[in-house]
Design a protein around this motif. Sequence first.
Motif, PDB file in Angstrom:
ATOM      1  N   GLY A  48       4.260 -10.907   1.400  1.00 23.86           N
ATOM      2  CA  GLY A  48       3.938 -11.704   0.228  1.00 23.86           C
ATOM      3  C   GLY A  48       2.768 -12.619   0.468  1.00 23.86           C
ATOM      4  O   GLY A  48       1.614 -12.286   0.210  1.00 23.86           O
ATOM      5  N   THR A  49       3.053 -13.815   0.985  1.00 22.62           N
ATOM      6  CA  THR A  49       2.044 -14.863   1.122  1.00 22.62           C
ATOM      7  C   THR A  49       0.800 -14.400   1.872  1.00 22.62           C
ATOM      8  O   THR A  49      -0.335 -14.659   1.445  1.00 22.62           O
ATOM      9  CB  THR A  49       2.648 -16.077   1.840  1.00 22.62           C
ATOM     10  N   ILE A  50       0.979 -13.701   2.960  1.00 18.81           N
ATOM     11  CA  ILE A  50      -0.168 -13.319   3.787  1.00 18.81           C
ATOM     12  C   ILE A  50      -1.057 -12.300   3.104  1.00 18.81           C
ATOM     13  O   ILE A  50      -2.249 -12.169   3.417  1.00 18.81           O
ATOM     14  CB  ILE A  50       0.319 -12.779   5.163  1.00 18.81           C
ATOM     15  N   LEU A  51      -0.515 -11.597   2.104  1.00 17.57           N
ATOM     16  CA  LEU A  51      -1.241 -10.502   1.476  1.00 17.57           C
ATOM     17  C   LEU A  51      -1.748 -10.860   0.074  1.00 17.57           C
ATOM     18  O   LEU A  51      -2.895 -10.571  -0.265  1.00 17.57           O
ATOM     19  CB  LEU A  51      -0.332  -9.267   1.399  1.00 17.57           C
ATOM     20  N   VAL A  52      -0.901 -11.468  -0.736  1.00 23.01           N
ATOM     21  CA  VAL A  52      -1.298 -11.771  -2.121  1.00 23.01           C
ATOM     22  C   VAL A  52      -1.275 -13.270  -2.421  1.00 23.01           C
ATOM     23  O   VAL A  52      -1.637 -13.693  -3.520  1.00 23.01           O
ATOM     24  CB  VAL A  52      -0.410 -11.014  -3.145  1.00 23.01           C
ATOM     25  N   GLY A  53      -0.839 -14.070  -1.456  1.00 26.40           N
ATOM     26  CA  GLY A  53      -0.807 -15.503  -1.659  1.00 26.40           C
ATOM     27  C   GLY A  53       0.477 -15.964  -2.327  1.00 26.40           C
ATOM     28  O   GLY A  53       1.443 -15.230  -2.470  1.00 26.40           O
ATOM     29  N   LYS A  54       0.480 -17.221  -2.746  1.00 23.12           N
ATOM     30  CA  LYS A  54       1.628 -17.828  -3.411  1.00 23.12           C
ATOM     31  C   LYS A  54       1.097 -18.837  -4.424  1.00 23.12           C
ATOM     32  O   LYS A  54       0.397 -19.771  -4.074  1.00 23.12           O
ATOM     33  CB  LYS A  54       2.538 -18.510  -2.391  1.00 23.12           C
ATOM     34  N   GLU A  55       1.454 -18.615  -5.693  1.00 22.96           N
ATOM     35  CA  GLU A  55       0.906 -19.460  -6.760  1.00 22.96           C
ATOM     36  C   GLU A  55       1.969 -20.286  -7.478  1.00 22.96           C
ATOM     37  O   GLU A  55       1.696 -21.366  -7.947  1.00 22.96           O
ATOM     38  CB  GLU A  55       0.204 -18.578  -7.808  1.00 22.96           C
ATOM     39  N   GLU A  56       3.155 -19.720  -7.591  1.00 23.23           N
ATOM     40  CA  GLU A  56       4.162 -20.374  -8.414  1.00 23.23           C
ATOM     41  C   GLU A  56       5.543 -20.037  -7.888  1.00 23.23           C
ATOM     42  O   GLU A  56       5.765 -18.994  -7.287  1.00 23.23           O
ATOM     43  CB  GLU A  56       4.048 -19.904  -9.866  1.00 23.23           C
TER      44      GLU A  56
ATOM     45  N   THR B   4      -1.049  -9.947  -9.659  1.00 23.82           N
ATOM     46  CA  THR B   4      -0.345  -8.680  -9.410  1.00 23.82           C
ATOM     47  C   THR B   4      -1.219  -7.504  -9.816  1.00 23.82           C
ATOM     48  O   THR B   4      -1.315  -6.496  -9.085  1.00 23.82           O
ATOM     49  CB  THR B   4       0.982  -8.655 -10.174  1.00 23.82           C
ATOM     50  N   LYS B   5      -1.880  -7.621 -10.967  1.00 23.91           N
ATOM     51  CA  LYS B   5      -2.790  -6.560 -11.402  1.00 23.91           C
ATOM     52  C   LYS B   5      -3.937  -6.386 -10.399  1.00 23.91           C
ATOM     53  O   LYS B   5      -4.325  -5.263 -10.065  1.00 23.91           O
ATOM     54  CB  LYS B   5      -3.362  -6.890 -12.783  1.00 23.91           C
ATOM     55  N   GLU B   6      -4.461  -7.518  -9.918  1.00 22.39           N
ATOM     56  CA  GLU B   6      -5.552  -7.453  -8.940  1.00 22.39           C
ATOM     57  C   GLU B   6      -5.090  -6.783  -7.649  1.00 22.39           C
ATOM     58  O   GLU B   6      -5.828  -5.977  -7.056  1.00 22.39           O
ATOM     59  CB  GLU B   6      -6.067  -8.861  -8.643  1.00 22.39           C
ATOM     60  N   ALA B   7      -3.875  -7.100  -7.229  1.00 23.41           N
ATOM     61  CA  ALA B   7      -3.341  -6.481  -6.015  1.00 23.41           C
ATOM     62  C   ALA B   7      -3.248  -4.966  -6.178  1.00 23.41           C
ATOM     63  O   ALA B   7      -3.636  -4.201  -5.280  1.00 23.41           O
ATOM     64  CB  ALA B   7      -1.976  -7.073  -5.700  1.00 23.41           C
ATOM     65  N   PHE B   8      -2.746  -4.529  -7.326  1.00 26.85           N
ATOM     66  CA  PHE B   8      -2.626  -3.088  -7.562  1.00 26.85           C
ATOM     67  C   PHE B   8      -3.992  -2.425  -7.627  1.00 26.85           C
ATOM     68  O   PHE B   8      -4.212  -1.370  -7.031  1.00 26.85           O
ATOM     69  CB  PHE B   8      -1.833  -2.847  -8.850  1.00 26.85           C
ATOM     70  N   ARG B   9      -4.932  -3.051  -8.315  1.00 22.81           N
ATOM     71  CA  ARG B   9      -6.291  -2.494  -8.407  1.00 22.81           C
ATOM     72  C   ARG B   9      -6.973  -2.444  -7.038  1.00 22.81           C
ATOM     73  O   ARG B   9      -7.856  -1.626  -6.806  1.00 22.81           O
ATOM     74  CB  ARG B   9      -7.147  -3.317  -9.380  1.00 22.81           C
ATOM     75  N   SER B  10      -6.544  -3.325  -6.130  1.00 22.07           N
ATOM     76  CA  SER B  10      -7.138  -3.373  -4.789  1.00 22.07           C
ATOM     77  C   SER B  10      -6.542  -2.340  -3.845  1.00 22.07           C
ATOM     78  O   SER B  10      -6.905  -2.292  -2.674  1.00 22.07           O
ATOM     79  CB  SER B  10      -6.969  -4.776  -4.195  1.00 22.07           C
ATOM     80  N   GLY B  11      -5.626  -1.535  -4.350  1.00 23.01           N
ATOM     81  CA  GLY B  11      -5.074  -0.454  -3.546  1.00 23.01           C
ATOM     82  C   GLY B  11      -3.666  -0.666  -3.030  1.00 23.01           C
ATOM     83  O   GLY B  11      -3.153   0.171  -2.273  1.00 23.01           O
TER      84      GLY B  11
ATOM     85  N   ILE C 257       4.599  -3.045   1.437  1.00 27.03           N
ATOM     86  CA  ILE C 257       5.030  -3.461   0.108  1.00 27.03           C
ATOM     87  C   ILE C 257       4.429  -4.845  -0.149  1.00 27.03           C
ATOM     88  O   ILE C 257       4.673  -5.784   0.617  1.00 27.03           O
ATOM     89  CB  ILE C 257       6.561  -3.545   0.019  1.00 27.03           C
ATOM     90  N   ALA C 258       3.640  -4.956  -1.202  1.00 30.06           N
ATOM     91  CA  ALA C 258       3.078  -6.253  -1.586  1.00 30.06           C
ATOM     92  C   ALA C 258       4.121  -6.991  -2.425  1.00 30.06           C
ATOM     93  O   ALA C 258       4.460  -6.555  -3.525  1.00 30.06           O
ATOM     94  CB  ALA C 258       1.791  -6.063  -2.373  1.00 30.06           C
ATOM     95  N   VAL C 259       4.627  -8.076  -1.893  1.00 28.24           N
ATOM     96  CA  VAL C 259       5.661  -8.844  -2.581  1.00 28.24           C
ATOM     97  C   VAL C 259       4.987  -9.815  -3.539  1.00 28.24           C
ATOM     98  O   VAL C 259       4.324 -10.760  -3.122  1.00 28.24           O
ATOM     99  CB  VAL C 259       6.558  -9.577  -1.566  1.00 28.24           C
ATOM    100  N   THR C 260       5.174  -9.569  -4.827  1.00 28.72           N
ATOM    101  CA  THR C 260       4.427 -10.302  -5.853  1.00 28.72           C
ATOM    102  C   THR C 260       5.275 -11.345  -6.573  1.00 28.72           C
ATOM    103  O   THR C 260       4.854 -11.873  -7.606  1.00 28.72           O
ATOM    104  CB  THR C 260       3.855  -9.308  -6.876  1.00 28.72           C
ATOM    105  N   LYS C 261       6.437 -11.679  -6.027  1.00 30.37           N
ATOM    106  CA  LYS C 261       7.354 -12.560  -6.760  1.00 30.37           C
ATOM    107  C   LYS C 261       6.810 -13.974  -6.945  1.00 30.37           C
ATOM    108  O   LYS C 261       7.232 -14.678  -7.861  1.00 30.37           O
ATOM    109  CB  LYS C 261       8.712 -12.607  -6.062  1.00 30.37           C
TER     110      LYS C 261
END
Length: 238
Positions: free
Chosen positions: A228-236, A42-49, A31-35
């Motif tokens: 979360g962080t390890i997969l999609v990072g943390k921006e805000e 988030t869109k990029e994560a979904f497009r990346s599979g 599960i990619a945690v996008t919070k």
Amino acid sequence: MSIEERIREVEQKISAACERSGRSREDVQVIAVTKYVSLDTTKEAFRSGLAHLGENRWQDAQEKWFALSGDPELPEENRPVWHFIGSLQTNKVKDVIGRFTYIHSLDRLSLAEAIHKKASQLGIVVPCFIQVNVSGEESKHGLRPEELEPFLEKLSVYPSVSPIGLMTMAPYESEPEETRVVFRALRELRDGVRGRSPYGERLEHLSMGMSNDFEVAIEEGATWIRLGTILVGKEEES
């Protein structure tokens, strides 16, 4: 580092943990945690599979949900599968049920009743993980381990709620190995109640392990890991 690079790096770690523990890679879902990231990320994560997306508050998730899943004409295969991974307030159930496929934080009968009521109106059954506070930390939500069996007995009056496994959060440790005792305890708890609860083998899954400790969680039987962080990072901050 791009999301594609992060995915490849995480995938190597998942595969290695599965190999160490004699498990099949197919047994572990991500599960990619996008919070903590933007709609664009988030869109990029979904497009990346990354098909499974996790959020912990509806007020923060709704922009992403409507952007990626809000079009009723959109084929189901073109939408993410949403997981609600935070503590769910009963007054937010109306917003979450029907939009999030999985609930990872069922921890009280009042919440089960609210989920059942909304799901019944929609004609759906909601797969839920029962949250157990294995570590006993006061800051964490969840049932005490000894409360699990009585809770499962009482859940049967809510047929639109389908418990499929257990969830826990381990304390953050600088040495991930120190979390092993928590993950092992959840697996053993799951194994123990399966033979005695009315849900039996349906209590299959273990939602445990996050960016800091997912490899240990996999070695101890995790079937869903929340990254979360390890997969999609943390921006805000959310």
